[in-house]
Design a protein around this motif. Structure first.
Motif, PDB file in Angstrom:
ATOM      1  N   TYR A 135       0.888  -1.166   0.000  1.00  0.00           N
ATOM      2  CA  TYR A 135       0.000   0.000   0.000  1.00  0.00           C
ATOM      3  C   TYR A 135       0.920   1.209   0.000  1.00  0.00           C
ATOM      4  O   TYR A 135       1.513   1.506   1.038  1.00  0.00           O
ATOM      5  CB  TYR A 135      -0.874   0.035   1.253  1.00  0.00           C
ATOM      6  CG  TYR A 135      -1.737  -1.193   1.460  1.00  0.00           C
ATOM      7  CD1 TYR A 135      -2.958  -1.338   0.793  1.00  0.00           C
ATOM      8  CD2 TYR A 135      -1.347  -2.180   2.352  1.00  0.00           C
ATOM      9  CE1 TYR A 135      -3.750  -2.449   0.998  1.00  0.00           C
ATOM     10  CE2 TYR A 135      -2.145  -3.296   2.563  1.00  0.00           C
ATOM     11  CZ  TYR A 135      -3.343  -3.425   1.880  1.00  0.00           C
ATOM     12  OH  TYR A 135      -4.127  -4.527   2.092  1.00  0.00           O
ATOM     13  N   GLN A 195     -12.626  -9.040   8.880  1.00  0.00           N
ATOM     14  CA  GLN A 195     -12.286  -8.358  10.128  1.00  0.00           C
ATOM     15  C   GLN A 195     -13.223  -7.186  10.376  1.00  0.00           C
ATOM     16  O   GLN A 195     -13.672  -6.967  11.481  1.00  0.00           O
ATOM     17  CB  GLN A 195     -10.844  -7.859  10.077  1.00  0.00           C
ATOM     18  CG  GLN A 195     -10.412  -7.211  11.382  1.00  0.00           C
ATOM     19  CD  GLN A 195      -8.913  -7.158  11.520  1.00  0.00           C
ATOM     20  OE1 GLN A 195      -8.186  -7.087  10.535  1.00  0.00           O
ATOM     21  NE2 GLN A 195      -8.435  -7.196  12.742  1.00  0.00           N
ATOM     22  N   ALA A 250       2.814  -4.770   2.658  1.00  0.00           N
ATOM     23  CA  ALA A 250       1.958  -5.575   3.545  1.00  0.00           C
ATOM     24  C   ALA A 250       2.284  -7.052   3.412  1.00  0.00           C
ATOM     25  O   ALA A 250       2.237  -7.791   4.388  1.00  0.00           O
ATOM     26  CB  ALA A 250       0.491  -5.314   3.234  1.00  0.00           C
ATOM     27  N   ARG A 287      -8.802  -8.635  -2.786  1.00  0.00           N
ATOM     28  CA  ARG A 287      -7.772  -7.665  -3.135  1.00  0.00           C
ATOM     29  C   ARG A 287      -6.846  -8.331  -4.125  1.00  0.00           C
ATOM     30  O   ARG A 287      -6.505  -9.504  -3.944  1.00  0.00           O
ATOM     31  CB  ARG A 287      -6.944  -7.285  -1.903  1.00  0.00           C
ATOM     32  CG  ARG A 287      -7.528  -6.135  -1.159  1.00  0.00           C
ATOM     33  CD  ARG A 287      -6.586  -5.680  -0.072  1.00  0.00           C
ATOM     34  NE  ARG A 287      -7.303  -4.778   0.805  1.00  0.00           N
ATOM     35  CZ  ARG A 287      -7.269  -4.830   2.116  1.00  0.00           C
ATOM     36  NH1 ARG A 287      -6.532  -5.728   2.725  1.00  0.00           N
ATOM     37  NH2 ARG A 287      -7.948  -3.980   2.827  1.00  0.00           N
ATOM     38  N   VAL A 315       4.150   1.079   2.089  1.00  0.00           N
ATOM     39  CA  VAL A 315       4.067  -0.017   3.069  1.00  0.00           C
ATOM     40  C   VAL A 315       3.957  -1.368   2.367  1.00  0.00           C
ATOM     41  O   VAL A 315       3.039  -1.596   1.588  1.00  0.00           O
ATOM     42  CB  VAL A 315       2.834   0.155   3.995  1.00  0.00           C
ATOM     43  CG1 VAL A 315       2.738  -0.999   4.985  1.00  0.00           C
ATOM     44  CG2 VAL A 315       2.879   1.491   4.694  1.00  0.00           C
ATOM     45  N   PRO A 365       1.316 -10.316  14.891  1.00  0.00           N
ATOM     46  CA  PRO A 365       0.882  -9.094  15.579  1.00  0.00           C
ATOM     47  C   PRO A 365       0.096  -8.176  14.649  1.00  0.00           C
ATOM     48  O   PRO A 365       0.034  -8.413  13.441  1.00  0.00           O
ATOM     49  CB  PRO A 365       2.204  -8.447  15.996  1.00  0.00           C
ATOM     50  CG  PRO A 365       3.211  -8.970  15.031  1.00  0.00           C
ATOM     51  CD  PRO A 365       2.760 -10.345  14.639  1.00  0.00           C
ATOM     52  N   ASN A 366      -0.480  -7.138  15.188  1.00  0.00           N
ATOM     53  CA  ASN A 366      -1.185  -6.141  14.377  1.00  0.00           C
ATOM     54  C   ASN A 366      -0.250  -5.625  13.297  1.00  0.00           C
ATOM     55  O   ASN A 366       0.911  -5.332  13.565  1.00  0.00           O
ATOM     56  CB  ASN A 366      -1.634  -4.949  15.232  1.00  0.00           C
ATOM     57  CG  ASN A 366      -2.681  -5.345  16.253  1.00  0.00           C
ATOM     58  OD1 ASN A 366      -3.415  -6.309  16.055  1.00  0.00           O
ATOM     59  ND2 ASN A 366      -2.759  -4.613  17.336  1.00  0.00           N
ATOM     60  N   GLY A 367      -0.755  -5.522  12.081  1.00  0.00           N
ATOM     61  CA  GLY A 367       0.055  -4.979  10.990  1.00  0.00           C
ATOM     62  C   GLY A 367       0.942  -6.006  10.313  1.00  0.00           C
ATOM     63  O   GLY A 367       1.676  -5.674   9.380  1.00  0.00           O
ATOM     64  N   ALA A 368       0.883  -7.278  10.739  1.00  0.00           N
ATOM     65  CA  ALA A 368       1.753  -8.315  10.160  1.00  0.00           C
ATOM     66  C   ALA A 368       1.392  -8.613   8.708  1.00  0.00           C
ATOM     67  O   ALA A 368       2.221  -9.130   7.952  1.00  0.00           O
ATOM     68  CB  ALA A 368       1.654  -9.592  10.986  1.00  0.00           C
ATOM     69  N   GLY A 369       0.137  -8.316   8.322  1.00  0.00           N
ATOM     70  CA  GLY A 369      -0.292  -8.605   6.954  1.00  0.00           C
ATOM     71  C   GLY A 369      -1.356  -9.697   6.895  1.00  0.00           C
ATOM     72  O   GLY A 369      -1.713 -10.156   5.806  1.00  0.00           O
ATOM     73  N   LYS A 370      -1.884 -10.095   8.038  1.00  0.00           N
ATOM     74  CA  LYS A 370      -2.864 -11.199   8.093  1.00  0.00           C
ATOM     75  C   LYS A 370      -4.105 -10.890   7.258  1.00  0.00           C
ATOM     76  O   LYS A 370      -4.526 -11.707   6.437  1.00  0.00           O
ATOM     77  CB  LYS A 370      -3.291 -11.469   9.552  1.00  0.00           C
ATOM     78  CG  LYS A 370      -2.147 -11.778  10.494  1.00  0.00           C
ATOM     79  CD  LYS A 370      -2.645 -12.079  11.901  1.00  0.00           C
ATOM     80  CE  LYS A 370      -3.320 -10.906  12.612  1.00  0.00           C
ATOM     81  NZ  LYS A 370      -2.428  -9.745  12.844  1.00  0.00           N
ATOM     82  N   SER A 371      -4.693  -9.710   7.470  1.00  0.00           N
ATOM     83  CA  SER A 371      -5.924  -9.380   6.738  1.00  0.00           C
ATOM     84  C   SER A 371      -5.643  -9.248   5.246  1.00  0.00           C
ATOM     85  O   SER A 371      -6.464  -9.658   4.413  1.00  0.00           O
ATOM     86  CB  SER A 371      -6.531  -8.075   7.264  1.00  0.00           C
ATOM     87  OG  SER A 371      -6.960  -8.250   8.595  1.00  0.00           O
ATOM     88  N   THR A 372      -4.498  -8.684   4.911  1.00  0.00           N
ATOM     89  CA  THR A 372      -4.142  -8.557   3.496  1.00  0.00           C
ATOM     90  C   THR A 372      -3.994  -9.943   2.873  1.00  0.00           C
ATOM     91  O   THR A 372      -4.505 -10.205   1.781  1.00  0.00           O
ATOM     92  CB  THR A 372      -2.840  -7.751   3.341  1.00  0.00           C
ATOM     93  OG1 THR A 372      -3.005  -6.493   4.000  1.00  0.00           O
ATOM     94  CG2 THR A 372      -2.498  -7.520   1.886  1.00  0.00           C
TER      95      THR A 372
END
Ligand code: ADP
Ligand code: MG
Length: 296
Positions: free
Chosen positions: A15, A83, A20, A55, A18, A39-46
């Motif tokens: 992004y 999420q 991801a 996406r 960044v 952790p938060n921001g690791a890229g799990k949702s992406t």
């Protein structure tokens, strides 16, 4: 023959500045329950949204149940718990679940999804009046409404109370016991440990570990052997059996080890003047934070 429910090959996604996902390969076999842990921001949702075709990756490919991800979604073979997702506010819970179940082939019984999510008694309640945890239960009911072959759940237990969590995992387990596949994202190591056959540890958009919960825990956990020793040689200590990490501060020495018995035997044989030995188990959650937090 059993195939893969999900296949990601060399997937990258950024992004702006960044990154991801920085090149992820992941195969999930049919019948597996896989936790994508990080952790938060690791890229799990992406990762999950690329896997679902929601996406587009910048590079690499995603295959779901042998075909294009969106095709699997469209034909109701995949159930998704995103999420963050809005819900229609002005309808009643029962109407919403019935409408969604009715869109799937075979028109599965919406009552089953309501029961699975523990929201039968909310069926007549307008969605707009629900609490956060109740809404999450409705999202879960929608996820299983089509009786999908593959469940993809992004931090599914967030906001759920103990009863809600128990109902959710009971339903997921009942499905995977019948050979269905589940992939879920979580940042709780204990949740991954309790419910997954396999943990894929993600940090900074890369897979940093992939194995059974026991294998991943051995990587991040184990024991710490502490003792006092003058003039300790870190290189020598690193060579002891089981030792993964050595830290020396003055006379205070700490060895992170996957086999403290073997480490201690070799330690006493090698260094006669070791004093004040203690063995402590490494707290898994904090070890996990160390392993994933050191990367970006
Ligand atoms: P996770 O689900 O593990 O918390 P995400 O996949 O949501 O991680 O995000 C991975 C990284 O990508 C984070 O640094 C996040 O800030 C960034 N990111 C996610 N979505 C967007 C977006 N739509 N625009 C810009 N950055 C994003
Ligand atoms: Mg996320």
């Amino acid at each position: 023959m059993k195939g893969n429910a999900l296949e990601l090959k060399a997937v990258t996604r950024a992004y702006g500045q960044v990154t991801a996902l920085g090149g992820v390969d992941l195969d999930v076999a049919e019948g597996e329950t896989v936790a994508v842990l990080g952790p938060n921001g690791a890229g799990k949702s992406t990762l999950l949204s690329v896997a679902l075709g929601l996406r587009a990756p910048d590079a690499g490919t995603a295959t779901v149940l042998g075909g294009a991800p969106l095709e699997a979604l469209r034909t109701g073979r995949v159930g998704v718990l995103p999420q963050e997702s809005g819900l229609l506010e002005d309808v009643r819970v029962g109407e919403l679940v019935s409408a969604v179940a009715g869109m799937y082939p075979g028109r599965p019984d919406p009552g089953r999804a309501l029961r699975a999510a523990g929201i039968e008694e909310l069926a007549r309640r307008p969605v707009g009046r629900l609490s956060g945890g109740q809404r999450q239960r409705v999202r879960f009911a929608l996820c299983v409404a089509g009786d999908p072959e593959l469940l993809v759940l992004d931090e599914p237990t967030v906001g759920l109370d103990v009863t809600g969590r128990r109902a959710l995992w009971q339903e997921i387990r009942a499905r995977t016991a019948r050979g269905r596949t589940a992939v879920f994202a979580t940042h709780y190591l204990t949740e991954a440990d309790d419910y997954a056959d396999r943990i894929v540890l993600l940090a900074g958009g890369r897979v940093v570990a992939d194995g059974t919960p026991a294998e991943v825990k051995a990587l991040v956990g184990g024991n710490e052997v502490r003792f006092a020793l003058g003039g300790a040689d870190p290189a020598e200590l690193e060579g002891l059996p089981g030792v993964r990490h050595v830290s020396v501060t003055g006379r205070d020495v700490r060895l992170r080890t996957g086999d403290s018995d073997a480490t201690l035997r070799a330690l006493f044989a090698a260094c006669a003047d070791v004093r004040d030995v203690r063995v402590e188990s490494v707290d898994l959650e904090s070890a996990f934070v160390t392993l994933t937090g050191g990367r970006d």
